[in-house]
Design a protein around this motif. Structure first.
Motif, short mmCIF file in Angstrom:
data_model
loop_
_atom_site.label_atom_id
_atom_site.label_comp_id
_atom_site.label_asym_id
_atom_site.label_seq_id
_atom_site.Cartn_x
_atom_site.Cartn_y
_atom_site.Cartn_z
N GLN A 13 -4.34 57.81 48.39
CA GLN A 13 -4.73 56.53 47.81
C GLN A 13 -6.23 56.29 47.93
OE1 GLN A 13 -2.07 54.13 50.13
NE2 GLN A 13 -0.40 54.31 48.68
N LEU A 14 -6.84 56.79 49.00
CA LEU A 14 -8.29 56.70 49.14
C LEU A 14 -8.98 57.52 48.05
CD1 LEU A 14 -8.67 56.95 53.02
CD2 LEU A 14 -9.16 54.95 51.61
N ARG A 15 -8.37 58.60 47.66
CA ARG A 15 -8.92 59.39 46.55
C ARG A 15 -8.89 58.58 45.27
NH1 ARG A 15 -6.66 63.33 50.05
NH2 ARG A 15 -7.77 65.33 50.07
N ARG A 16 -7.85 57.81 45.06
CA ARG A 16 -7.75 56.99 43.83
C ARG A 16 -8.85 55.95 43.79
NH1 ARG A 16 -2.24 54.70 41.82
NH2 ARG A 16 -3.63 54.43 40.05
N LEU A 17 -9.27 55.50 44.97
CA LEU A 17 -10.36 54.52 45.04
C LEU A 17 -11.71 55.18 44.77
CD1 LEU A 17 -10.92 51.50 45.72
CD2 LEU A 17 -11.25 52.23 48.10
N GLY A 18 -11.75 56.51 44.83
CA GLY A 18 -13.01 57.22 44.56
C GLY A 18 -13.79 57.58 45.80
N CYS A 19 -13.17 57.56 46.97
CA CYS A 19 -13.89 57.80 48.23
C CYS A 19 -14.32 59.26 48.32
CB CYS A 19 -13.01 57.43 49.41
SG CYS A 19 -12.57 55.68 49.43
N SER A 20 -15.62 59.48 48.43
CA SER A 20 -16.16 60.85 48.43
C SER A 20 -16.25 61.39 49.85
CB SER A 20 -17.53 60.86 47.75
OG SER A 20 -18.43 59.96 48.37
N MET A 21 -15.10 61.56 50.47
CA MET A 21 -15.01 61.98 51.87
C MET A 21 -15.02 63.50 52.00
SD MET A 21 -12.10 59.21 52.81
CE MET A 21 -12.49 57.56 53.41
N ASP A 22 -15.40 63.97 53.19
CA ASP A 22 -15.46 65.39 53.46
C ASP A 22 -14.05 65.89 53.82
OD1 ASP A 22 -16.22 67.94 54.06
OD2 ASP A 22 -17.20 67.45 55.95
#
Length: 941
Positions: free
Chosen positions: A129-138
């Motif tokens: 779900q964080l990916r859906r928000l666009g979070c550019s995490m490592d």
């Protein structure tokens, strides 16, 4: 250049671009030699799903990390999840219950294996779900607080703190959840107002000379009373201090003591003291000399009545559920004549005085929490807090907003011991083994525990143990010392059954995620993952976990990276800046909760409006820690903003405007181009300052206003004649400038709206790289052009005034009007000449020579010049005057009525705050309307 579709479709763009960024490793691009920049994500529970608070917190983080990446830094956003001891164990137990199984049907190891199985299959939904928000995490270096490396860090910290006598075993009161059978933290306690009672009881004096009256909201706890307290200055009880009372039901003799906790103004001024079941009473008991080990405990782990150590509770109460026991105790008191009835205003008699009582509930179990006296592990937080306090005072860590410093200092300076043990099976099992007679062995492993302590353990005869004589017994056995027929002794020790609080492990997040402690032992020729990454640059956190997580990271980070790592304070702090944001509330300002039915699902908002629109809303509304009111209309408005940018890009493509070939601004001679270049540079400067100060709302508003107003509404309109007139002078220059400005907008807007900006960047022409790793615009002051800025600002003001006046006087939109100019300076005359085509096109006027004809005219003053637009024959002047007069009268009437309400103290003081706020807003609106219409009437002459 790839032609853009007519319709902007966020869903298709978002899924495609996120997969592309992650597959190509663009969230952690290789940048040797670049300055490191690090941010750690507050690890969400592995059981969690994205809620609106996560959306705010992670949007703000992503804005900063994308901005740092665009600035050319080696930006790394550390990501991971927390094992969430209680929540995860509950999830798996519910699954077992659905199969008619219980946790206790399995061994501890078997149950833990089932939790790991659940984690692999179902855990981590929130990371998707964080990916859906666009979070550019490592994501390539994702961590979990139960990973082997992280677990080593947790065990090492426990053992080191124990050796330094900063972690110890103690008997104290904890928040006990009878439903879960474990101690819980304050954060896991929800206080709710519940209708209850206030019972008044007579406690008879031992000598039979009378009684003392006490009152309580929990009469069942009298079974474990150990004193009655009165205030030292309360003269009513001076003669009774030191005497004893005999408790009803149990017959226990307890003393009357003095303590300032007793309030002479509250009730009778005398309070019953139950130190084993009340946090305030616990402190009173300690002050009166009662040791924690001697305090009476009248409840078991399920909150059923248990016999106290003195054996005085009647047998028929033992095992009774606590609230059933309350009724039984009240009945006994009433039967024995010790209950003082409450007489209501109508003269009716009741057992208790009705009261609304703030009652603690477990946020997961939903049962009432009990203060319970148990043996737990505690961290000496007061000692660890001192350098953490100094870190903020010295500026080594800056708290934003600064107003939170006072709260931080107040809590840290009065900090209590930190209970870090939990009675669960899932989590980091405490690395301690208990032997007989209070022996405790502590080590990261069983072998280390033996090695650390074996030389200090002797038998009564002075014999020493070797490692083969110390054996770990099972969880079901008890520690013991056994001697065989030959006199050989064997020591059986049992590992602590408890696990560590998840806040204990997450307090290590800023350095354990970067490889500590293994990084300390790397060869000199290998790069240390901590170098340049610790301290982290910034931490974004909700203010509600300032003490549970942020402050504890400060304490553990400074201690282990400072004292243990020999770093000075500025290098030992876990983060250089701590930014505390507010809560996202419902539209009416109420706190969101499932019980109220006002929870907003961010994934639903993403479905409806796109992640970019939700992200921009979060940034635009985040004003240095103030709470955010949910407003779906605003999110819809930011979706419209994205659509406007999309259409601007399509306009650019249709007019031959494509990707810019340079980072620096193109050469420009036309005033409109010099103006937009200067405006772009000024926007970069303002945006850099806002982000440096963590003013997210100001940053979002800056790029929004420039994109919508300056670029889309004005610049693109002003350059249409140049672009759409064959052979127009400056057309090539204008295309180059427009393409450059659009590129700068895409880069500046990217941290806020990553998906649409990356899509437009890719479609405007060939690129060397994706936008996510492009270069941030240069704030080159040499590009500022005051003369061009003054001329275009004058043009915009003139056109805006003419448009507004035409609208107010109901001039038909298609009507072209002549315009006569009076008192114009030479500069204005020159501007009129240069901008004639733009004025004619945008204001629908034609410059006329000579004096204006007699009759009604629309008059506008801009700087020194008066612009006269005759409207006789276009507008019925008399009808228009009458319309304006009526409209003015109506606006003034509403304005004055609202002013009367606002000047009435009764309304301002008694009305709901939102009603007062709306009245003020309506008053301001009507006052402005009356003023605007009056100006329009004056223009008619």
């Amino acid at each position: 250049m790839t032609e853009l579709p007519k319709t902007f479709d966020p869903a298709e763009i978002e899924s495609r671009w996120y997969a592309h960024w992650e597959d190509k490793g663009l969230f952690a691009p290789e940048r040797p030699g670049a300055d490191p920049w690090t941010l750690v994500n507050p690890p969400p529970n592995v059981t969690g799903s994205l809620h609106i608070g996560h959306a705010l917190d992670n949007t703000l983080q992503d804005i900063l990390v994308r901005h740092a990446r665009l600035k050319g830094k080696d930006a790394r956003w550390v990501v991971g999840t927390d094992h969430a001891g209680i929540a995860t164990q509950m999830v798996v137990e519910r699954q077992l219950n659905a199969k008619q199984q219980k946790r206790t049907d399995f061994t501890r190891d078997e149950f833990v294996a089932k939790v790991w199985e659940w984690k692999e299959e179902s855990g981590g939904e929130i990371t998707q779900q964080l990916r859906r928000l666009g979070c550019s995490m490592d994501w390539a270096n994702e961590r979990f607080t139960m990973d082997p490396g992280f677990s080593r860090a947790v065990l090492k910290v426990f053992v080191e703190l124990y050796r330094q006598k900063l972690l110890y075993r103690d008997k104290r009161l904890v928040n006990w959840d009878p439903g879960l059978g474990t101690a819980i933290s304050d954060l896991e306690v929800e206080t709710t107002d519940v209708k209850g009672g206030f019972w008044h009881i007579r406690y008879p004096l031992e000598d039979g000379s009378g009684f003392i009256e006490v009152a309580t909201t929990r009469p069942e706890t009298m079974l474990a009373d150990m004193a009655v307290a009165v205030h030292p200055t309360d003269e009513r009880y001076t003669a009774l201090v030191g005497k004893q009372v005999r408790l009803p039901i149990t017959g226990r003799l307890i003393p009357i003591i003095t303590d300032e906790h007793a309030d002479p103004e509250l009730g009778s001024g005398a309070v019953k003291i139950t130190p084993g079941h009340d946090f305030n009473d616990f402190e009173v008991g300690k002050r009166s000399g009662i040791k924690a080990g001697d305090m009476l405990n009248m409840l078991d782990a399920k909150a059923n009545i248990a016999q106290t150590s003195d054996g005085l509770i009647p047998a028929d109460l033992i095992g009774m559920e606590r609230f059933a026991a309350r009724k039984a105790v009240v009945a006994l008191l009433k039967e024995q004549g010790f209950l003082i009835p409450h007489i209501d205003k109508d003269g009716n008699e009741h057992d208790a005085e009705p009261r609304t009582i703030a009652t603690p509930f477990g946020d997961r179990s939903g049962v009432v929490i009990e203060p319970w006296l148990t043996d737990q592990w505690y961290v000496d937080a007061a000692t660890l807090a001192k350098p953490a306090i100094e870190a903020v005072r010295s500026g080594a860590t800056k708290i934003v907003p600064k107003s939170w410093e006072k709260t931080y200092f107040n809590w840290m300076e009065n900090i209590q011991p930190w209970c870090v043990s939990r009675q669960l099976w899932w989590g980091h099992r405490i690395p301690a083994w208990f032997g007989p007679d209070g022996l405790i062995l502590v080590g990261e492993t069983f072998e280390e525990a033996i090695a650390n302590y074996i030389e200090n353990w002797t038998t009564a005869s002075g014999d020493f143990f070797d490692s083969e004589q110390i054996i770990e017994c099972t969880d079901d056995e008890q520690p013991r010392l056994v001697e065989d027929a030959d006199g050989l002794q064997t020591l059986y020790v049992k590992r602590d059954l408890d696990v560590l609080d998840t806040w204990f492990s997450s307090a290590l997040w800023p350095f354990a995620t970067l490889g500590w402690p293994d990084a300390q032992f790397l060869p000199p020729d290998q790069p240390n993952p901590l170098a340049g990454r610790y301290p982290n640059d910034v931490l974004i956190s909700g203010f509600d976990i300032l003490f549970f997580w942020d402050a504890r990271m400060m304490m553990q980070g400074i201690h282990f990276m400072g004292q243990q790592g020999k770093l000075p304070l500025p290098q030992a702090v876990p983060f250089k800046t701590l930014y505390l944001h507010g809560l996202v509330r419902a539209a009416d300002g109420a706190k969101m909760s499932k019980s109220k039915g006002n929870v907003v699902n961010p994934l639903g908002l993403i479905e409806n409006y796109g992640a970019d629109a939700l992200r921009f809303f979060m940034a635009a509304m985040e004003s240095q820690g103030r709470d955010i009111k949910m407003d779906e209309k605003r999110i819809e408005g930011y979706r419209n903003f994205a659509t406007k940018l999309w259409n601007a890009a399509r306009f650019a493509q249709s007019n031959g405007i494509g990707a810019s070939a340079t980072l620096e601004a193109p050469e420009a001679s036309l005033a409109v181009n010099r103006w937009i270049i200067a405006e772009t540079v000024a926007t970069v400067q303002a945006l850099d300052l806002a982000l440096a100060d963590l003013r997210f709302d100001e940053a979002a508003n800056t790029i929004y206003q420039f994109t919508w107003s300056r670029f889309c509404d004005w610049y693109l309109e002003l350059i249409k004649p140049v672009l759409q007139t064959e052979g127009a002078e400056g057309a090539d220059e204008t295309r180059a400038v427009a393409g450059w400005v659009l590129d700068q907008i895409l880069v500046m807007l990217h941290p806020f709206m990553p998906f649409i900006t990356e899509e437009l960047w890719s479609k405007m022409g060939p690129r060397e790289h994706e936008l996510i790793v492009a270069k941030w615009p240069m704030a080159d002051a040499r590009a500022l052009d005051p003369a061009a800025a003054q001329e275009i600002d004058w043009l915009i003001r003139l056109v805006s005034e003419i448009r507004a006046a035409r609208t107010e006087l109901n001039v038909p939109p298609g009507a072209r009007l002549p315009v006569h100019v009076r008192d114009a300076s030479a500069e204005t005359v020159a501007r009129l000449s240069r901008q004639d085509a733009a004025i004619a096109r945008l204001a629908r006027v034609d410059q006329a020579s000579g004096d204006a004809p007699e009759g009604g005219a629309l008059q506008i003053v801009v700087d020194e010049a008066t612009f006269v637009l005759p409207i006789a024959g276009v507008v019925d002047l008399e009808a228009e005057r009458e319309r304006l007069k009526k409209a003015i009268a109506a606006a003034e009437k509403e304005r004055d009525g609202l002013a009367g309400r606002l000047n009435n103290p009764s309304f301002v003081e008694r009305a709901k705050p939102e009603a007062v706020e709306k009245a003020r807003a309506d008053h301001a609106e009507k006052a402005a309307e009356a003023e605007r219409l009056s100006a329009a009437l004056a223009r008619l002459g």
